[in-house]
Structure formats: C-alpha cells, structure tokens
Motif scaffolding. Structure first.
Motif, PDB file in Angstrom:
ATOM      1  N   ASP A 188      58.000   7.170  -6.953  1.00  0.00           N
ATOM      2  CA  ASP A 188      59.211   7.875  -7.363  1.00  0.00           C
ATOM      3  C   ASP A 188      59.136   9.371  -7.099  1.00  0.00           C
ATOM      4  OD1 ASP A 188      57.205   7.745  -9.379  1.00  0.00           O
ATOM      5  OD2 ASP A 188      58.618   8.477 -10.867  1.00  0.00           O
ATOM      6  N   ALA A 189      57.935   9.891  -6.794  1.00  0.00           N
ATOM      7  CA  ALA A 189      57.815  11.315  -6.466  1.00  0.00           C
ATOM      8  C   ALA A 189      58.237  11.616  -5.032  1.00  0.00           C
ATOM      9  CB  ALA A 189      56.381  11.793  -6.691  1.00  0.00           C
ATOM     10  N   ALA A 190      58.500  10.592  -4.237  1.00  0.00           N
ATOM     11  CA  ALA A 190      58.887  10.790  -2.837  1.00  0.00           C
ATOM     12  C   ALA A 190      60.404  10.948  -2.712  1.00  0.00           C
ATOM     13  CB  ALA A 190      58.391   9.624  -1.991  1.00  0.00           C
ATOM     14  N   GLY A 191      60.865  11.138  -1.497  1.00  0.00           N
ATOM     15  CA  GLY A 191      62.298  11.279  -1.240  1.00  0.00           C
ATOM     16  C   GLY A 191      62.555  12.304  -0.153  1.00  0.00           C
ATOM     17  N   ASP A 192      63.816  12.398   0.248  1.00  0.00           N
ATOM     18  CA  ASP A 192      64.216  13.342   1.294  1.00  0.00           C
ATOM     19  C   ASP A 192      64.851  14.615   0.732  1.00  0.00           C
ATOM     20  OD1 ASP A 192      63.444  11.752   3.563  1.00  0.00           O
ATOM     21  OD2 ASP A 192      65.147  10.455   3.125  1.00  0.00           O
ATOM     22  N   PHE A 193      65.391  14.518  -0.459  1.00  0.00           N
ATOM     23  CA  PHE A 193      65.920  15.722  -1.120  1.00  0.00           C
ATOM     24  C   PHE A 193      65.939  15.473  -2.617  1.00  0.00           C
ATOM     25  CE2 PHE A 193      69.538  13.000  -0.528  1.00  0.00           C
ATOM     26  CZ  PHE A 193      70.435  13.278  -1.544  1.00  0.00           C
ATOM     27  N   SER A 194      65.860  16.565  -3.381  1.00  0.00           N
ATOM     28  CA  SER A 194      65.680  16.444  -4.829  1.00  0.00           C
ATOM     29  C   SER A 194      66.649  17.348  -5.579  1.00  0.00           C
ATOM     30  CB  SER A 194      64.232  16.781  -5.200  1.00  0.00           C
ATOM     31  OG  SER A 194      64.016  16.619  -6.572  1.00  0.00           O
ATOM     32  N   PRO A 195      67.704  16.803  -6.134  1.00  0.00           N
ATOM     33  CA  PRO A 195      68.684  17.639  -6.832  1.00  0.00           C
ATOM     34  C   PRO A 195      68.282  18.053  -8.236  1.00  0.00           C
ATOM     35  CG  PRO A 195      69.432  15.350  -6.783  1.00  0.00           C
ATOM     36  CD  PRO A 195      68.179  15.409  -5.946  1.00  0.00           C
ATOM     37  N   LEU A 196      67.343  17.347  -8.869  1.00  0.00           N
ATOM     38  CA  LEU A 196      67.065  17.581 -10.287  1.00  0.00           C
ATOM     39  C   LEU A 196      65.665  18.084 -10.600  1.00  0.00           C
ATOM     40  CD1 LEU A 196      68.685  14.363 -11.846  1.00  0.00           C
ATOM     41  CD2 LEU A 196      69.782  16.562 -11.346  1.00  0.00           C
ATOM     42  N   SER A 197      64.787  18.194  -9.621  1.00  0.00           N
ATOM     43  CA  SER A 197      63.382  18.448  -9.932  1.00  0.00           C
ATOM     44  C   SER A 197      63.099  19.868 -10.420  1.00  0.00           C
ATOM     45  CB  SER A 197      62.490  18.131  -8.727  1.00  0.00           C
ATOM     46  OG  SER A 197      62.809  18.942  -7.618  1.00  0.00           O
ATOM     47  N   ASP A 198      64.095  20.727 -10.437  1.00  0.00           N
ATOM     48  CA  ASP A 198      63.909  22.062 -11.015  1.00  0.00           C
ATOM     49  C   ASP A 198      64.573  22.166 -12.384  1.00  0.00           C
ATOM     50  OD1 ASP A 198      62.312  24.176 -10.184  1.00  0.00           O
ATOM     51  OD2 ASP A 198      64.020  25.445  -9.683  1.00  0.00           O
ATOM     52  N   LEU A 199      65.067  21.028 -12.902  1.00  0.00           N
ATOM     53  CA  LEU A 199      65.724  21.005 -14.205  1.00  0.00           C
ATOM     54  C   LEU A 199      64.889  20.209 -15.197  1.00  0.00           C
ATOM     55  CD1 LEU A 199      69.437  20.282 -13.165  1.00  0.00           C
ATOM     56  CD2 LEU A 199      68.303  22.499 -13.468  1.00  0.00           C
ATOM     57  N   THR A 200      64.793  20.711 -16.422  1.00  0.00           N
ATOM     58  CA  THR A 200      64.065  19.992 -17.465  1.00  0.00           C
ATOM     59  C   THR A 200      64.878  18.796 -17.949  1.00  0.00           C
ATOM     60  OG1 THR A 200      65.035  21.258 -19.293  1.00  0.00           O
ATOM     61  CG2 THR A 200      63.029  22.167 -18.246  1.00  0.00           C
ATOM     62  N   VAL A 201      64.237  17.925 -18.727  1.00  0.00           N
ATOM     63  CA  VAL A 201      64.944  16.783 -19.312  1.00  0.00           C
ATOM     64  C   VAL A 201      66.138  17.260 -20.124  1.00  0.00           C
ATOM     65  CG1 VAL A 201      64.777  15.000 -21.102  1.00  0.00           C
ATOM     66  CG2 VAL A 201      63.018  15.157 -19.349  1.00  0.00           C
ATOM     67  N   THR A 202      65.936  18.275 -20.943  1.00  0.00           N
ATOM     68  CA  THR A 202      67.024  18.813 -21.774  1.00  0.00           C
ATOM     69  C   THR A 202      68.198  19.249 -20.914  1.00  0.00           C
ATOM     70  OG1 THR A 202      65.411  19.586 -23.409  1.00  0.00           O
ATOM     71  CG2 THR A 202      67.613  20.553 -23.512  1.00  0.00           C
ATOM     72  N   GLU A 203      67.910  19.890 -19.793  1.00  0.00           N
ATOM     73  CA  GLU A 203      68.970  20.379 -18.900  1.00  0.00           C
ATOM     74  C   GLU A 203      69.651  19.239 -18.155  1.00  0.00           C
ATOM     75  OE1 GLU A 203      66.526  24.576 -18.394  1.00  0.00           O
ATOM     76  OE2 GLU A 203      66.448  23.058 -16.810  1.00  0.00           O
ATOM     77  N   VAL A 204      68.881  18.232 -17.735  1.00  0.00           N
ATOM     78  CA  VAL A 204      69.473  17.066 -17.077  1.00  0.00           C
ATOM     79  C   VAL A 204      70.452  16.367 -18.019  1.00  0.00           C
ATOM     80  CG1 VAL A 204      69.001  14.764 -16.139  1.00  0.00           C
ATOM     81  CG2 VAL A 204      67.553  16.694 -15.473  1.00  0.00           C
ATOM     82  N   LEU A 205      70.066  16.249 -19.284  1.00  0.00           N
ATOM     83  CA  LEU A 205      70.948  15.631 -20.276  1.00  0.00           C
ATOM     84  C   LEU A 205      72.252  16.421 -20.413  1.00  0.00           C
ATOM     85  CD1 LEU A 205      68.398  14.709 -23.109  1.00  0.00           C
ATOM     86  CD2 LEU A 205      69.391  13.183 -21.397  1.00  0.00           C
ATOM     87  N   GLN A 206      72.151  17.740 -20.387  1.00  0.00           N
ATOM     88  CA  GLN A 206      73.349  18.574 -20.508  1.00  0.00           C
ATOM     89  C   GLN A 206      74.255  18.423 -19.292  1.00  0.00           C
ATOM     90  OE1 GLN A 206      72.854  22.651 -22.071  1.00  0.00           O
ATOM     91  NE2 GLN A 206      70.773  22.073 -22.654  1.00  0.00           N
ATOM     92  N   VAL A 207      73.649  18.310 -18.120  1.00  0.00           N
ATOM     93  CA  VAL A 207      74.443  18.080 -16.904  1.00  0.00           C
ATOM     94  C   VAL A 207      75.142  16.728 -16.996  1.00  0.00           C
ATOM     95  CG1 VAL A 207      74.322  17.674 -14.411  1.00  0.00           C
ATOM     96  CG2 VAL A 207      73.058  19.579 -15.423  1.00  0.00           C
ATOM     97  N   GLY A 208      74.409  15.702 -17.443  1.00  0.00           N
ATOM     98  CA  GLY A 208      75.005  14.381 -17.596  1.00  0.00           C
ATOM     99  C   GLY A 208      76.158  14.375 -18.576  1.00  0.00           C
ATOM    100  N   ASP A 209      75.994  15.087 -19.689  1.00  0.00           N
ATOM    101  CA  ASP A 209      77.078  15.173 -20.667  1.00  0.00           C
ATOM    102  C   ASP A 209      78.280  15.913 -20.085  1.00  0.00           C
ATOM    103  OD1 ASP A 209      75.700  13.781 -22.643  1.00  0.00           O
ATOM    104  OD2 ASP A 209      74.844  15.595 -23.532  1.00  0.00           O
ATOM    105  N   PHE A 210      78.019  16.982 -19.331  1.00  0.00           N
ATOM    106  CA  PHE A 210      79.121  17.736 -18.718  1.00  0.00           C
ATOM    107  C   PHE A 210      79.889  16.863 -17.730  1.00  0.00           C
ATOM    108  CE2 PHE A 210      80.719  20.223 -15.118  1.00  0.00           C
ATOM    109  CZ  PHE A 210      81.641  21.022 -15.783  1.00  0.00           C
ATOM    110  N   LEU A 211      79.174  15.994 -17.022  1.00  0.00           N
ATOM    111  CA  LEU A 211      79.823  15.100 -16.058  1.00  0.00           C
ATOM    112  C   LEU A 211      80.631  13.994 -16.733  1.00  0.00           C
ATOM    113  CD1 LEU A 211      76.909  14.747 -13.466  1.00  0.00           C
ATOM    114  CD2 LEU A 211      79.121  15.849 -13.056  1.00  0.00           C
ATOM    115  N   GLY A 212      80.488  13.866 -18.041  1.00  0.00           N
ATOM    116  CA  GLY A 212      81.263  12.886 -18.781  1.00  0.00           C
ATOM    117  C   GLY A 212      80.746  11.472 -18.674  1.00  0.00           C
TER     118      GLY A 212
END
Length: 251
Positions: free
Chosen positions: A154-178
């Motif tokens: 799971d550490a592999a991939g071609d691009f990473s949109p979230l790897s500079d965001l903490t869990v707390t921040e990812v949750l906030q983005v998810g909530d903002f997206l509705g």
C-alpha cells in the motif's frame, strides 16, 4: 504552537493538484486506479480523484482476501461515487503463493502480513495496465510516520494526494466533501487480531497528529513520545528513496 487547518482550502488545492498532474503528465484518457477498502483513506482519495478528473476516469478495485466481513463499506463507496469498479479476490493467489513458499521455508509473520498487501498492489498495476491507468497511493502522513504501510504494497503508487495530511486532516477533508460518516469515520482494524490501530499503538491518532504538527510535545507522556520517535526512526526507510551506490565518472 498554534495550528489551524482549513479543510476547504486544502481540499480545493489537492483536487487542483491531481487535475494539474494529469494534465501535465498524462493523456485525456488516462484513468486513476484505486484500491477500495471502504475506509477513510480510500474514500477521501477516490472522492478527490472524482472531483479532479470526473467519475468516468476513476476505477475502483475491491480486493477481498477470501471472505471480507466489511466489504459492504467498499461497495457503498463505489456506489456513492458512481465509479466503475471490479472485485478481484486475492485469496487463492495469496494461498497458492504461501503454500509454495512453505515448501522451501517457514513463512515468517512478517511475510504472512505483508504478502497480501503486495499482491493487492500487483493487482492494481495489472488493472491499470489494462485501462491506461495511474495507481493512486492512499497513504496518510500519520500512518506513514509510524510505518503503518507495506513497502511495495500500500506504500506504492504513481501519485499520492493524501500522504502529506494527518489522519485528523484527512477526516476533515472527508467531512468537507460530505461523505457518509460510516466511510470517513470507519475505525481502522488490523484484520489479524481484531484490534483497532489505536489499541495496537497504545495512543490515539489525535495525540500523534498534534505531535506531528507541533501542537503538543508530549512532555506529559514521555513514554508515548519515545515510542512514536522509535517507530518513526525504525520506519524511515519506507519513506526514503532506495539507497544506491553513486558511481562518479572520473574527470
């Protein structure tokens, strides 16, 4: 230290980052291929890609290992986003490989734990090869910080949109997206002993995230600070480029 996270601003920035990346480095028919676990990271990363590229250019891949008790979350995610998806069961592949390995050596616990993640990444790249795709890395900063990822899995991939965001921040983005709460706030469980990530760690992601962002130096809980620092040091090799011998041409 005072720290403020603007979920709307960051969401818009990461969506634009994905859109710009594909415009600069891909063709108009290039797709984003993402493994769908039904948890916060795959949910938010998939939603970001849909906003950036459109739902017709995002392909979700569900990869149960035999029976998966919570696969309904994965199906809810692809239905919510309206994206094309495939369900590819990796159970027999993992079993066949581990049985063959067992003929030559006793598989270690690390081999048993990491092999399925690497088979899943192989599966994603196979799907991407069939659909002119780029594989989405769904890691976040908090889990990467502690080494909660598998090298070439799971550490592999071609691009990473979230790897500079903490869990707390990812949750906030998810909530903002509705997003549905059961997807964004699904409690991560290791799938082995039935414990949550936080139960295994002995501290919460909220505590870790404040430490990462400099909001709390954890001086009141030195044993937790020491554990976090030790895990981070031990797993830096997952975040850095592979060491290589550098040949210097004689001048």
């Amino acid at each position: 230290m005072s720290y403020s996270f603007n979920a709307e601003k960051v969401t818009n920035e990461v969506v634009e980052w994905v859109r710009d990346l594909f415009e600069r480095t891909a063709s108009p028919t290039t797709n984003a291929v993402i493994g769908i676990s039904g948890g916060k990271d795959s949910s938010v990363a998939a939603a970001v890609c849909v906003k950036a590229l459109g739902k017709d250019r995002v392909i979700g891949v569900l990869m149960p290992q035999g029976e998966q008790a919570d696969i309904a979350y994965s199906r809810l995610l692809v239905d919510t986003l309206g994206i094309k998806s495939y369900t590819i069961n990796i159970g027999e592949t993992v079993s066949t490989f581990m049985n063959e390995l067992s003929k030559h050596m006793e598989p270690s616990e690390q081999a048993r734990v990491n092999t399925p993640a690497r088979v899943r990444m192989t599966t994603l790249y196979a799907v991407a090869a069939c659909h002119n795709g780029r594989v989405v890395n769904t890691c976040n900063l908090s889990e990467d910080w502690l080494g909660y990822s598998t090298k070439f899995g799971d550490a592999a991939g071609d691009f990473s949109p979230l790897s500079d965001l903490t869990v707390t921040e990812v949750l906030q983005v998810g909530d903002f997206l509705g997003f549905p709460r059961e997807l964004v706030h699904k409690v991560p469980i290791d799938g082995l002993c039935g414990k949550t990530d936080e139960e295994n760690l002995g501290f919460t992601y909220a505590m870790l995230d404040k430490y990462i962002r400099g909001e709390d130096d954890l001086s009141s809980v030195p044993e937790i600070k020491e554990k976090i620092d030790r895990l981070h040091r031990a797993n830096l090799h997952k975040l850095q480029l592979m060491p290589k011998y550098e040949y210097k041409v004689n001048s």
